[in-house]
Design a protein around this motif. Sequence first.
Motif, PDB file in Angstrom:
ATOM      1  N   LEU A   1      39.156  33.694  35.023  1.00 11.18           N
ATOM      2  CA  LEU A   1      40.058  34.641  34.819  1.00 11.18           C
ATOM      3  C   LEU A   1      39.568  35.623  35.900  1.00 11.18           C
ATOM      4  O   LEU A   1      38.226  35.901  35.899  1.00 11.18           O
ATOM      5  CB  LEU A   1      40.445  35.357  33.694  1.00 11.18           C
ATOM      6  CG  LEU A   1      41.175  34.270  32.717  1.00 11.18           C
ATOM      7  CD1 LEU A   1      41.100  34.866  31.430  1.00 11.18           C
ATOM      8  CD2 LEU A   1      42.643  33.837  33.230  1.00 11.18           C
ATOM      9  N   SER A   2      40.528  36.599  36.323  1.00  9.24           N
ATOM     10  CA  SER A   2      40.029  37.839  37.009  1.00  9.24           C
ATOM     11  C   SER A   2      39.390  38.764  35.975  1.00  9.24           C
ATOM     12  O   SER A   2      39.828  38.712  34.937  1.00  9.24           O
ATOM     13  CB  SER A   2      41.079  38.297  37.908  1.00  9.24           C
ATOM     14  OG  SER A   2      42.173  38.790  37.282  1.00  9.24           O
TER      15      SER A   2
ATOM     16  N   SER B   1      40.095  42.071  36.226  1.00 10.17           N
ATOM     17  CA  SER B   1      41.359  42.844  35.825  1.00 10.17           C
ATOM     18  C   SER B   1      42.146  41.957  34.735  1.00 10.17           C
ATOM     19  O   SER B   1      42.772  42.821  33.726  1.00 10.17           O
ATOM     20  CB  SER B   1      42.337  43.109  36.836  1.00 10.17           C
ATOM     21  OG  SER B   1      42.737  41.871  37.715  1.00 10.17           O
ATOM     22  N   THR B   2      42.437  40.744  34.564  1.00  9.14           N
ATOM     23  CA  THR B   2      43.003  40.192  33.561  1.00  9.14           C
ATOM     24  C   THR B   2      42.548  40.190  32.419  1.00  9.14           C
ATOM     25  O   THR B   2      42.995  40.567  31.083  1.00  9.14           O
ATOM     26  CB  THR B   2      43.092  38.527  33.849  1.00  9.14           C
ATOM     27  OG1 THR B   2      44.114  38.358  35.202  1.00  9.14           O
ATOM     28  CG2 THR B   2      44.022  38.019  32.822  1.00  9.14           C
TER      29      THR B   2
ATOM     30  N   ARG C   1      42.880  43.562  30.999  1.00 10.26           N
ATOM     31  CA  ARG C   1      44.494  43.483  30.218  1.00 10.26           C
ATOM     32  C   ARG C   1      44.435  42.964  29.017  1.00 10.26           C
ATOM     33  O   ARG C   1      45.065  43.461  28.002  1.00 10.26           O
ATOM     34  CB  ARG C   1      45.457  43.144  31.260  1.00 10.26           C
ATOM     35  CG  ARG C   1      45.715  43.780  32.446  1.00 10.26           C
ATOM     36  CD  ARG C   1      46.846  43.461  33.174  1.00 10.26           C
ATOM     37  NE  ARG C   1      46.911  41.982  33.555  1.00 10.26           N
ATOM     38  CZ  ARG C   1      46.578  41.633  34.766  1.00 10.26           C
ATOM     39  NH1 ARG C   1      46.085  42.539  35.609  1.00 10.26           N
ATOM     40  NH2 ARG C   1      46.715  40.296  34.948  1.00 10.26           N
TER      41      ARG C   1
ATOM     42  N   GLU D   1      48.416  42.195  28.007  1.00  6.78           N
ATOM     43  CA  GLU D   1      48.908  40.806  28.520  1.00  6.78           C
ATOM     44  C   GLU D   1      49.806  40.428  27.336  1.00  6.78           C
ATOM     45  O   GLU D   1      49.624  40.824  26.087  1.00  6.78           O
ATOM     46  CB  GLU D   1      47.829  39.865  28.645  1.00  6.78           C
ATOM     47  CG  GLU D   1      46.818  40.401  29.922  1.00  6.78           C
ATOM     48  CD  GLU D   1      47.816  39.545  31.106  1.00  6.78           C
ATOM     49  OE1 GLU D   1      47.624  38.301  31.436  1.00  6.78           O
ATOM     50  OE2 GLU D   1      48.595  40.295  31.871  1.00  6.78           O
TER      51      GLU D   1
ATOM     52  N   SER E   1      46.286  33.105  29.910  1.00  2.00           N
ATOM     53  CA  SER E   1      45.272  33.880  30.149  1.00  2.00           C
ATOM     54  C   SER E   1      44.351  33.923  28.912  1.00  2.00           C
ATOM     55  O   SER E   1      43.160  33.884  28.814  1.00  2.00           O
ATOM     56  CB  SER E   1      45.296  35.018  30.988  1.00  2.00           C
ATOM     57  OG  SER E   1      46.294  36.112  30.164  1.00  2.00           O
TER      58      SER E   1
END
Length: 338
Positions: free
Chosen positions: A291-292, A294-295, A298, A304, A310
């Motif tokens: 995952l990034s 930023s994800t 979140r 999210e 994710s």
Amino acid sequence: MRAADLSFAPADFLRLTETAGLTGNWAWVFASDRQTWSPGLHRLLGLDPLQVPPSYALLVDLVHPDDRLHLASAADLMQGYALPEREVRVVRPDGTLRLLTMRTELHMSPEGRPLAAAGLVLDVTDSAALLRLRRADLRRQSAWFAAARMLFVPVGLDGRFRFPPETARFAGRPIEEINADPFADVVPWERAAFRDSIARRDVGGVFQAAPLIHHRNRDPERYRVLSVPVRDERGCLVERNGLVYPAALAVPVAVAGLRAGLEQAVEGHHLRAARALLDWSMTNLAEASGLSLSTVRRLEENAEGQGARSRHKAIAALRQAGIRFVLLDDGEVAVARA
């Protein structure tokens, strides 16, 4: 099978059909113009999700010209007008023709203003493939019952139970009676309290109970009932997935639909606690889960949706590293390191 039938199918079966490329869904929030497609819809239409953004107008364009009158236009939807379920032909970019049933629902404000639209798409070109999947799903549920008298019981948003056929043989009464009154086999002195606990449960939370059940021609036995909410990728509640099994069994088998609901109960502070046990940074978790950064941030800020894919990827990476997420009797989630 039609698209309308899938509204009453267990979420686990819907995921199975989507993975096989037979179903997909879409949503469109008018105010923000945010449109989403499930991965299954991209596969069903023969489109690359990395190259083709979701668009209701594109969906209509792919429909055979002779069948487009059977679908509401984008302007129709925004004005609050949608046609009932329709069967249409779709021409994929590679030229292949598929026969789909499409069901569209509108979401309105209390004043009657259209807020959003959502749709379910089912590929009925090969109805035999759907039948094979349904039979495989039933065989799997029968195996759970044969191995440990364990029943997977979906509960619709209307509160209706859908017990598997094996329940009738075990309980000694028709499946129609069991679905109509699932509390009848709880011993009389516990029945009212158990029924009340079901009524008082948090619809969006995990529920557990251990009623004493007396089936016909059997001695009373304590069973554990575990019920978890299952949400789609947009965070909308789809149904509740339940598992009923003898209390003597220490740990239930990891059922796919049940696991998804339990993982959706894992929140940001659980992920932070898991990272702390591993001495991981957010960057470590991002790299391990694909995952990034930023994800991951979140997820840990609960920004999210509960049904986001994710979340499951992050949990899978943590499990691989030795983290266990344990459901406690009060429905809370504990984090431990194996």
